[in-house]
Design a protein around this motif. Structure first.
Motif, mmCIF file in Angstrom:
data_model
loop_
_atom_site.group_PDB
_atom_site.id
_atom_site.type_symbol
_atom_site.label_atom_id
_atom_site.label_comp_id
_atom_site.label_asym_id
_atom_site.label_seq_id
_atom_site.Cartn_x
_atom_site.Cartn_y
_atom_site.Cartn_z
ATOM 1 N N ASP A 107 0.811 -1.223 0.000
ATOM 2 C CA ASP A 107 0.000 0.000 0.000
ATOM 3 C C ASP A 107 0.845 1.274 0.000
ATOM 4 O OD1 ASP A 107 -2.348 -1.494 0.035
ATOM 5 O OD2 ASP A 107 -2.203 -1.741 2.225
ATOM 6 N N VAL A 108 2.123 1.159 0.352
ATOM 7 C CA VAL A 108 2.974 2.365 0.381
ATOM 8 C C VAL A 108 4.102 2.292 -0.650
ATOM 9 C CG1 VAL A 108 2.572 3.183 2.727
ATOM 10 C CG2 VAL A 108 4.183 1.299 2.332
ATOM 11 N N MET A 109 4.265 1.156 -1.316
ATOM 12 C CA MET A 109 5.371 1.030 -2.281
ATOM 13 C C MET A 109 5.046 1.793 -3.559
ATOM 14 S SD MET A 109 4.710 -2.781 -3.825
ATOM 15 C CE MET A 109 3.385 -3.052 -5.010
ATOM 16 N N ARG A 110 6.087 1.988 -4.374
ATOM 17 C CA ARG A 110 5.860 2.492 -5.733
ATOM 18 C C ARG A 110 5.615 1.265 -6.602
ATOM 19 N NH1 ARG A 110 9.102 7.631 -6.392
ATOM 20 N NH2 ARG A 110 9.487 8.241 -4.242
ATOM 21 N N PRO A 111 4.374 1.101 -7.114
ATOM 22 C CA PRO A 111 4.072 -0.113 -7.885
ATOM 23 C C PRO A 111 4.942 -0.181 -9.136
ATOM 24 C CG PRO A 111 2.091 1.194 -7.444
ATOM 25 C CD PRO A 111 3.252 2.023 -7.053
ATOM 26 N N VAL A 112 5.231 -1.393 -9.553
ATOM 27 C CA VAL A 112 6.126 -1.601 -10.689
ATOM 28 C C VAL A 112 5.627 -0.819 -11.911
ATOM 29 C CG1 VAL A 112 4.970 -3.740 -11.415
ATOM 30 C CG2 VAL A 112 7.373 -3.358 -11.982
ATOM 31 N N ALA A 113 6.553 -0.083 -12.556
ATOM 32 C CA ALA A 113 6.218 0.737 -13.728
ATOM 33 C C ALA A 113 7.424 0.729 -14.655
ATOM 34 C CB ALA A 113 5.893 2.162 -13.283
ATOM 35 N N GLN A 114 7.204 1.206 -15.872
ATOM 36 C CA GLN A 114 8.268 1.179 -16.886
ATOM 37 C C GLN A 114 9.565 1.827 -16.406
ATOM 38 O OE1 GLN A 114 8.849 -0.188 -19.752
ATOM 39 N NE2 GLN A 114 6.872 -1.221 -19.843
ATOM 40 N N ASN A 115 9.455 2.899 -15.590
ATOM 41 C CA ASN A 115 10.670 3.627 -15.212
ATOM 42 C C ASN A 115 11.292 3.107 -13.920
ATOM 43 O OD1 ASN A 115 8.892 4.556 -13.339
ATOM 44 N ND2 ASN A 115 9.130 6.731 -13.843
ATOM 45 N N LEU A 116 10.805 1.946 -13.445
ATOM 46 C CA LEU A 116 11.352 1.410 -12.190
ATOM 47 C C LEU A 116 12.212 0.161 -12.393
ATOM 48 C CD1 LEU A 116 8.583 1.793 -9.455
ATOM 49 C CD2 LEU A 116 10.749 3.014 -9.672
ATOM 50 N N PHE A 117 12.288 -0.335 -13.630
ATOM 51 C CA PHE A 117 13.163 -1.493 -13.826
ATOM 52 C C PHE A 117 13.798 -1.473 -15.215
ATOM 53 C CE2 PHE A 117 9.133 -2.886 -15.523
ATOM 54 C CZ PHE A 117 9.469 -3.676 -16.613
ATOM 55 N N VAL A 118 14.933 -2.151 -15.326
ATOM 56 C CA VAL A 118 15.627 -2.303 -16.608
ATOM 57 C C VAL A 118 16.076 -3.748 -16.728
ATOM 58 C CG1 VAL A 118 16.450 0.074 -16.859
ATOM 59 C CG2 VAL A 118 17.789 -1.579 -15.523
ATOM 60 N N ALA A 119 16.560 -4.108 -17.922
ATOM 61 C CA ALA A 119 17.124 -5.437 -18.131
ATOM 62 C C ALA A 119 18.611 -5.393 -17.782
ATOM 63 C CB ALA A 119 16.941 -5.853 -19.589
ATOM 64 N N PRO A 120 19.219 -6.552 -17.481
ATOM 65 C CA PRO A 120 20.662 -6.561 -17.187
ATOM 66 C C PRO A 120 21.492 -6.006 -18.340
ATOM 67 C CG PRO A 120 19.676 -8.672 -16.611
ATOM 68 C CD PRO A 120 18.618 -7.886 -17.332
ATOM 69 N N SER A 121 20.977 -6.113 -19.570
ATOM 70 C CA SER A 121 21.763 -5.683 -20.734
ATOM 71 C C SER A 121 21.570 -4.193 -21.059
ATOM 72 C CB SER A 121 21.369 -6.518 -21.945
ATOM 73 O OG SER A 121 19.984 -6.338 -22.200
ATOM 74 N N THR A 122 20.710 -3.507 -20.310
ATOM 75 C CA THR A 122 20.484 -2.079 -20.576
ATOM 76 C C THR A 122 21.791 -1.305 -20.398
ATOM 77 O OG1 THR A 122 18.239 -2.270 -19.741
ATOM 78 C CG2 THR A 122 19.145 -0.044 -19.885
ATOM 79 N N PRO A 123 22.167 -0.443 -21.376
ATOM 80 C CA PRO A 123 23.399 0.335 -21.216
ATOM 81 C C PRO A 123 23.335 1.193 -19.946
ATOM 82 C CG PRO A 123 22.542 0.552 -23.439
ATOM 83 C CD PRO A 123 21.504 -0.185 -22.653
ATOM 84 N N VAL A 146 16.576 -4.497 -11.436
ATOM 85 C CA VAL A 146 17.061 -5.141 -12.654
ATOM 86 C C VAL A 146 16.352 -6.494 -12.771
ATOM 87 C CG1 VAL A 146 19.086 -5.944 -13.926
ATOM 88 C CG2 VAL A 146 19.288 -3.990 -12.364
ATOM 89 N N VAL A 147 15.623 -6.652 -13.880
ATOM 90 C CA VAL A 147 14.791 -7.842 -14.075
ATOM 91 C C VAL A 147 15.241 -8.548 -15.350
ATOM 92 C CG1 VAL A 147 12.435 -8.638 -14.507
ATOM 93 C CG2 VAL A 147 12.843 -6.757 -12.906
ATOM 94 N N ASP A 148 15.491 -9.855 -15.285
ATOM 95 C CA ASP A 148 15.998 -10.555 -16.479
ATOM 96 C C ASP A 148 14.858 -10.901 -17.438
ATOM 97 O OD1 ASP A 148 14.735 -12.847 -15.612
ATOM 98 O OD2 ASP A 148 16.561 -13.848 -14.935
ATOM 99 N N ASP A 149 15.206 -11.537 -18.561
ATOM 100 C CA ASP A 149 14.188 -11.730 -19.603
ATOM 101 C C ASP A 149 13.161 -12.793 -19.227
ATOM 102 O OD1 ASP A 149 15.943 -13.790 -19.796
ATOM 103 O OD2 ASP A 149 16.577 -13.387 -21.863
#
Ligand SMILES: [Zn+2]
Length: 372
Positions: free
Chosen positions: A314-330, A348-351
């Motif tokens: 209830d207090v977290m920032r729910p997962v959104a496009q700007n909250l995670f990247v892939a390990p291969s992201t520059p 960082v979330v894998d494929d």
């Protein structure tokens, strides 16, 4: 390298702190002295003036101050073009070898890189042209001392523009080269390696040149100066290429996350998780799947008596496009997100959708690169 540590802040210009390296004052005094001497005795650029001691020192100080403003103008134009590209600058530093604008993050496309890099030499070139025009006007009007000062300022600005355009990273010309290679191949790492190699070669060549001046031309001042600048450039170029080798992607720079379950209470987090893991940011996950990100800042407004009644989800920032990247992201793109997403953290979330790491703003192993 402990090179840029001892500094004082002398001004804030358009919100950017301007700092001066304390050794810069030594260079300032030396420059004022050399210029004052040339105003007294006449050299190539001051052959048509002879000033008395006081006036010569005044001219030396004012001319040196104009040179200082020229270097500042060069750096400020880097900073302003960076701002136009959406990148703020942490500081502008004036040090014995010139200036440096520290960008908060690196440009994430070649066009921005090129525009920010070319801004500095362009500014120096324009200042040089204006000084040269001023020189002719002053000379024709009979203001010989002013004309001599302007000729020195013009000459130095053309020199600054030209030397910064040498194609070696981290000089501006090296950045232009990197932007060009980056655009052509799409490979930032390869482009950086080539441009960094260029920087090392130019640095090495300057050291050799310095030795040549020292031993054969019997000009120890010029020789030592060139050698020092060469060493400085070599060192900076090598550091950049080496750092790039180890840290290029989000996966290279991430740390292990500490996760809490979405249904856990804030009280559980504070009483049981926080004592063992002192950190500002936690990932919220179940079975390795990211649900959101929770920062301690987000809990500031939650009254203590609500801690055991409030669930993390209830207090977290729910997962959104700007909250995670892939390990291969520059790393450059990840840094940009870190600076802009408001959480100061990036999962960082894998494929396969598994949470594998966390990036924290200001905790990356490498800082945004400095711009010479
Ligand atoms: Zn520059």
């Amino acid at each position: 390298m402990n090179f840029f540590r001892r500094q004082i802040t002398v001004a804030r210009v358009l919100g950017i702190p301007v700092r001066i390296d304390y050794r810069w004052f030594v260079v300032f005094a030396l420059s004022a002295w050399v210029i004052a001497a040339s105003f007294r005795e006449g050299t190539t650029m001051t052959q048509f003036v002879r000033l008395g001691l006081g006036a010569a020192w005044g001219a030396g100080l004012l001319t040196t101050f104009a040179l200082f403003l020229s270097i500042f103008g060069h750096e400020l134009s880097h900073a302003l073009l960076a701002r136009a590209e959406g990148i703020e600058s942490d500081e502008i530093v004036l040090h014995p070898f010139g200036g440096l604008t520290r960008l908060r993050s690196e440009p994430d496309n070649p066009r921005a890189e090129f525009r920010i890099a070319i801004a500095g030499p362009s500014a120096s070139f324009i200042i040089g042209v204006v000084a040269l025009a001023g020189f002719y006007v002053a000379r024709l009007s009979g203001f010989d001392a002013l004309a001599a000062a302007l000729s020195i300022v013009g000459f130095w600005n053309f020199t600054i523009a030209a030397s910064n355009l040498l194609p070696g990273y981290p000089l501006d010309g090296g950045r232009v080269l990197r932007a060009f290679l980056w655009k052509r191949s799409g490979q930032l790492e390869d482009a950086t390696r080539v441009a960094g190699l260029g920087g090392q070669l130019i640095g090495g060549a300057l050291v050799v040149f310095g030795g040549y001046f020292y031993f054969f031309w019997r000009d120890p001042f010029m020789g030592l100066w060139l050698a020092l600048v060469g060493l400085f450039l070599f060192d900076a170029a090598r550091a950049v290429t080496r750092r790039r080798k180890t840290l290029r992607t989000a996966g290279d720079a991430m740390t292990a996350p500490v996760s809490v379950e979405p249904d856990a209470t804030v009280g559980h987090l504070i009483d049981h998780v926080l004592p063992a893991h002192r950190r500002e940011v936690f990932t919220v996950a179940r079975d390795g799947r990211l649900h959101g990100v929770l920062t301690l800042r987000d809990l500031k407004d939650l009254p203590r008596e609500r801690w055991h009644l409030t669930r993390v989800r209830d207090v977290m920032r729910p997962v959104a496009q700007n909250l995670f990247v892939a390990p291969s992201t520059p790393l450059a793109r990840a840094e940009r997100l870190l600076n802009e997403n408001g959480a100061g953290a990036l999962a960082v979330v894998d494929d396969r959708g598994q949470l594998v790491g966390l990036l924290l703003r200001g905790r990356l192993k490498r800082r945004a690169d400095a711009k010479a």
